[in-house]
Design a protein around this motif. Sequence first.
Motif, PDB file in Angstrom:
ATOM      1  N   HIS A 156     -37.910   5.578  14.751  1.00 13.94           N
ATOM      2  CA  HIS A 156     -37.356   5.667  13.396  1.00 13.94           C
ATOM      3  C   HIS A 156     -36.635   6.992  13.185  1.00 13.94           C
ATOM      4  CE1 HIS A 156     -39.396   2.062  11.911  1.00 13.94           C
ATOM      5  NE2 HIS A 156     -40.452   2.455  12.596  1.00 13.94           N
ATOM      6  N   SER A 157     -35.721   6.981  12.194  1.00 15.45           N
ATOM      7  CA  SER A 157     -35.071   8.239  11.812  1.00 15.45           C
ATOM      8  C   SER A 157     -34.963   8.306  10.294  1.00 15.45           C
ATOM      9  CB  SER A 157     -33.691   8.357  12.459  1.00 15.45           C
ATOM     10  OG  SER A 157     -32.866   7.282  12.074  1.00 15.45           O
ATOM     11  N   PHE A 158     -35.074   9.530   9.772  1.00 12.70           N
ATOM     12  CA  PHE A 158     -35.178   9.731   8.324  1.00 12.70           C
ATOM     13  C   PHE A 158     -34.284  10.885   7.882  1.00 12.70           C
ATOM     14  CE2 PHE A 158     -39.304   8.708  10.243  1.00 12.70           C
ATOM     15  CZ  PHE A 158     -39.549   7.460   9.689  1.00 12.70           C
ATOM     16  N   LEU A 159     -33.833  10.776   6.644  1.00 12.77           N
ATOM     17  CA  LEU A 159     -33.102  11.859   6.004  1.00 12.77           C
ATOM     18  C   LEU A 159     -33.840  12.230   4.722  1.00 12.77           C
ATOM     19  CD1 LEU A 159     -30.466  13.601   5.891  1.00 12.77           C
ATOM     20  CD2 LEU A 159     -29.462  11.742   4.524  1.00 12.77           C
ATOM     21  N   VAL A 160     -34.120  13.523   4.557  1.00 13.05           N
ATOM     22  CA  VAL A 160     -34.662  13.992   3.281  1.00 13.05           C
ATOM     23  C   VAL A 160     -33.544  14.718   2.547  1.00 13.05           C
ATOM     24  CG1 VAL A 160     -36.426  15.349   2.109  1.00 13.05           C
ATOM     25  CG2 VAL A 160     -36.950  14.309   4.318  1.00 13.05           C
ATOM     26  N   ASP A 161     -33.116  14.138   1.423  1.00 11.77           N
ATOM     27  CA  ASP A 161     -32.046  14.673   0.583  1.00 11.77           C
ATOM     28  C   ASP A 161     -30.675  14.599   1.266  1.00 11.77           C
ATOM     29  OD1 ASP A 161     -33.828  15.157  -1.480  1.00 11.77           O
ATOM     30  OD2 ASP A 161     -34.068  17.281  -1.017  1.00 11.77           O
ATOM     31  N   ALA A 162     -29.658  14.585   0.433  1.00  7.41           N
ATOM     32  CA  ALA A 162     -28.273  14.562   0.914  1.00  7.41           C
ATOM     33  C   ALA A 162     -27.455  15.305  -0.129  1.00  7.41           C
ATOM     34  CB  ALA A 162     -27.784  13.120   1.073  1.00  7.41           C
ATOM     35  N   GLY A 163     -27.471  16.632  -0.023  1.00  8.69           N
ATOM     36  CA  GLY A 163     -26.887  17.465  -1.070  1.00  8.69           C
ATOM     37  C   GLY A 163     -25.413  17.767  -0.906  1.00  8.69           C
ATOM     38  N   PHE A 164     -24.699  16.919  -0.166  1.00  4.34           N
ATOM     39  CA  PHE A 164     -23.271  17.108   0.059  1.00  4.34           C
ATOM     40  C   PHE A 164     -22.564  15.770  -0.126  1.00  4.34           C
ATOM     41  CE2 PHE A 164     -25.658  20.129   2.535  1.00  4.34           C
ATOM     42  CZ  PHE A 164     -25.006  21.328   2.293  1.00  4.34           C
ATOM     43  N   SER A 165     -21.247  15.796  -0.168  1.00  2.00           N
ATOM     44  CA  SER A 165     -20.480  14.551  -0.272  1.00  2.00           C
ATOM     45  C   SER A 165     -20.773  13.674   0.944  1.00  2.00           C
ATOM     46  CB  SER A 165     -18.982  14.860  -0.322  1.00  2.00           C
ATOM     47  OG  SER A 165     -18.545  15.329   0.944  1.00  2.00           O
ATOM     48  N   GLY A 166     -20.467  12.398   0.819  1.00  2.00           N
ATOM     49  CA  GLY A 166     -20.673  11.473   1.935  1.00  2.00           C
ATOM     50  C   GLY A 166     -19.950  11.937   3.186  1.00  2.00           C
ATOM     51  N   LYS A 167     -18.717  12.396   3.019  1.00  2.00           N
ATOM     52  CA  LYS A 167     -17.910  12.854   4.162  1.00  2.00           C
ATOM     53  C   LYS A 167     -18.550  14.074   4.840  1.00  2.00           C
ATOM     54  CE  LYS A 167     -13.495  12.025   3.854  1.00  2.00           C
ATOM     55  NZ  LYS A 167     -12.060  12.100   3.487  1.00  2.00           N
ATOM     56  N   GLN A 168     -19.020  15.015   4.024  1.00  2.00           N
ATOM     57  CA  GLN A 168     -19.676  16.208   4.592  1.00  2.00           C
ATOM     58  C   GLN A 168     -20.980  15.835   5.303  1.00  2.00           C
ATOM     59  OE1 GLN A 168     -19.489  18.252   0.687  1.00  2.00           O
ATOM     60  NE2 GLN A 168     -18.853  20.064   1.818  1.00  2.00           N
TER      61      GLN A 168
ATOM     62  N   GLU B 261     -33.874  15.429  -8.486  1.00  2.00           N
ATOM     63  CA  GLU B 261     -32.544  14.968  -8.885  1.00  2.00           C
ATOM     64  C   GLU B 261     -31.466  16.047  -8.970  1.00  2.00           C
ATOM     65  OE1 GLU B 261     -34.640  16.062 -12.769  1.00  2.00           O
ATOM     66  OE2 GLU B 261     -35.189  15.197 -10.823  1.00  2.00           O
ATOM     67  N   HIS B 262     -31.735  17.297  -8.611  1.00  2.00           N
ATOM     68  CA  HIS B 262     -30.696  18.324  -8.700  1.00  2.00           C
ATOM     69  C   HIS B 262     -29.578  18.046  -7.692  1.00  2.00           C
ATOM     70  CE1 HIS B 262     -33.700  21.335 -10.690  1.00  2.00           C
ATOM     71  NE2 HIS B 262     -33.298  20.387 -11.508  1.00  2.00           N
ATOM     72  N   SER B 263     -28.344  18.377  -8.101  1.00  2.00           N
ATOM     73  CA  SER B 263     -27.170  17.908  -7.336  1.00  2.00           C
ATOM     74  C   SER B 263     -27.132  18.446  -5.904  1.00  2.00           C
ATOM     75  CB  SER B 263     -25.879  18.267  -8.065  1.00  2.00           C
ATOM     76  OG  SER B 263     -25.717  19.680  -8.104  1.00  2.00           O
ATOM     77  N   ASP B 264     -27.718  19.629  -5.656  1.00  2.00           N
ATOM     78  CA  ASP B 264     -27.696  20.161  -4.284  1.00  2.00           C
ATOM     79  C   ASP B 264     -28.666  19.414  -3.364  1.00  2.00           C
ATOM     80  OD1 ASP B 264     -29.723  21.395  -5.870  1.00  2.00           O
ATOM     81  OD2 ASP B 264     -29.965  23.005  -4.413  1.00  2.00           O
ATOM     82  N   HIS B 265     -29.276  18.355  -3.894  1.00  2.00           N
ATOM     83  CA  HIS B 265     -30.174  17.513  -3.096  1.00  2.00           C
ATOM     84  C   HIS B 265     -29.753  16.034  -3.084  1.00  2.00           C
ATOM     85  CE1 HIS B 265     -33.327  20.621  -2.469  1.00  2.00           C
ATOM     86  NE2 HIS B 265     -32.724  21.133  -3.535  1.00  2.00           N
ATOM     87  N   ILE B 266     -28.891  15.633  -4.030  1.00  2.00           N
ATOM     88  CA  ILE B 266     -28.604  14.186  -4.130  1.00  2.00           C
ATOM     89  C   ILE B 266     -27.123  13.813  -4.080  1.00  2.00           C
ATOM     90  CG2 ILE B 266     -30.719  13.747  -5.458  1.00  2.00           C
ATOM     91  CD1 ILE B 266     -28.748  13.373  -7.931  1.00  2.00           C
ATOM     92  N   LYS B 267     -26.242  14.792  -3.929  1.00  2.00           N
ATOM     93  CA  LYS B 267     -24.803  14.523  -4.068  1.00  2.00           C
ATOM     94  C   LYS B 267     -24.313  13.340  -3.236  1.00  2.00           C
ATOM     95  CE  LYS B 267     -22.526  18.273  -4.845  1.00  2.00           C
ATOM     96  NZ  LYS B 267     -21.913  19.599  -4.548  1.00  2.00           N
ATOM     97  N   GLY B 268     -24.804  13.208  -1.992  1.00  2.00           N
ATOM     98  CA  GLY B 268     -24.285  12.156  -1.116  1.00  2.00           C
ATOM     99  C   GLY B 268     -25.163  10.924  -0.998  1.00  2.00           C
ATOM    100  N   ILE B 269     -26.242  10.868  -1.755  1.00  2.00           N
ATOM    101  CA  ILE B 269     -27.204   9.778  -1.571  1.00  2.00           C
ATOM    102  C   ILE B 269     -26.620   8.409  -1.904  1.00  2.00           C
ATOM    103  CG2 ILE B 269     -29.290   8.769  -2.637  1.00  2.00           C
ATOM    104  CD1 ILE B 269     -30.539  11.585  -2.301  1.00  2.00           C
ATOM    105  N   GLY B 270     -25.950   8.300  -3.034  1.00  2.00           N
ATOM    106  CA  GLY B 270     -25.374   7.013  -3.433  1.00  2.00           C
ATOM    107  C   GLY B 270     -24.354   6.506  -2.428  1.00  2.00           C
ATOM    108  N   VAL B 271     -23.471   7.396  -1.977  1.00  2.00           N
ATOM    109  CA  VAL B 271     -22.422   7.028  -1.016  1.00  2.00           C
ATOM    110  C   VAL B 271     -23.041   6.535   0.293  1.00  2.00           C
ATOM    111  CG1 VAL B 271     -20.486   7.901   0.353  1.00  2.00           C
ATOM    112  CG2 VAL B 271     -20.772   8.652  -2.004  1.00  2.00           C
ATOM    113  N   LEU B 272     -23.976   7.303   0.846  1.00  2.00           N
ATOM    114  CA  LEU B 272     -24.606   6.914   2.124  1.00  2.00           C
ATOM    115  C   LEU B 272     -25.376   5.605   1.982  1.00  2.00           C
ATOM    116  CD1 LEU B 272     -26.035  10.323   3.452  1.00  2.00           C
ATOM    117  CD2 LEU B 272     -23.954   9.159   4.184  1.00  2.00           C
TER     118      LEU B 272
END
Length: 264
Positions: free
Chosen positions: A24-36, A59-70
Motif C-alpha cells: 500500500h501507499s499513502f499520502l498525508v495532506d496535499a498542501g500544494f496545487s495538483g500540478k505541484q 483544513e488549513h490551506s497549506d495542508h489541503i490545497k491539492g486534495i480535491g484535484v488529486l
Amino acid sequence: MSLRYSILASGSTGNALYVESDEHSFLVDAGFSGKQMEALFQQIDRDPSKLSAIFVTHEHSDHIKGIGVLARKYKLPVYANEKTWRAMESSVGAIPTEQKFVFNMESVKSFGAVDIESFGVSHDAAEPMFYTFHHSDKKLVLITDTGYVSDRMKGIISNADVYVFESNHDVQMLRMGRYPWNVKRRILSDLGHVSNEDAAVAMSEVIGDRTKKVYLAHLSQDNNMKDLARMSVTQTLEGCGLIVGEQFGLYDTDPKIPTILTAV
C-alpha cells in the motif's frame, strides 16, 4: 517487508508526507496545487494514481490545497474526521461520496499489515489530528501544527523509529518580525505552533531506544531557518542528555524538495 517514507515538502507554504509498504501507499495532506503535487511525486519516482488513501490532518490551506484535484483525477479515497470534512468542504470542492471516508480521532485504520493511528493535537482548526504509522515492529510519527505537546500525545507517540516533528519558529525571530501582534499571539499560543526549544523539550521526553531519525518539520519561512532550528534543537536535546548524531540523527525538511525515499 518494510515501511518507506518521503517528506515530499514541509513548511509554512505547504505540507505533504508519503508513506508506503510493499502492498500500500499513502499520502498525508496535499498542501500544494495538483500540478505541484504531481511534480513532487515525480521527484521520488512514484505515481499518485497508485495511492491507497489520502489522510487529512486539518483544513488549513497549506495542508489541503491539492486534495480535491488529486482525489477527483485519480479517484482516490480521502480520510478525515467529520469536523474536518465540514470545515474543508468549500475549499476542496466536490469529492464523490464513495471516495469520502470518516476517520475518527483516537482510532486506528488498517491497510494490510499497516495500522494507522490518529491522535488529536492543539491547533486552531476544527478538529486537527495527526497520524502514527505502525508496520510490524516499526513506528513512524507525524506531529506538526500543535501549540504544545500534551502528556496524552507523548504517550501515543513515544519511542518511534522515525519522527517528523514540528519545529516551527524561533521565538526571538517571531517577536521581532514583521507579523502583526495578533498573528504572533496566535502562533505563540497553545493553539498555534511549537517553537524550536519547545519542540526539543517534547522530543526529549518521547525519543526512545529505537529512535533513529528525527526530521524538523513545518519551519516558518519568516521566523526560522534550518541551521537555527537544528542548532537550537540540538542544544536543548543535549542539555537533556540526548546526544544528536550518536543516539539518533537530526534531519532537515524542505518546502520544495522531497527527502529521499527511506526505509523506517
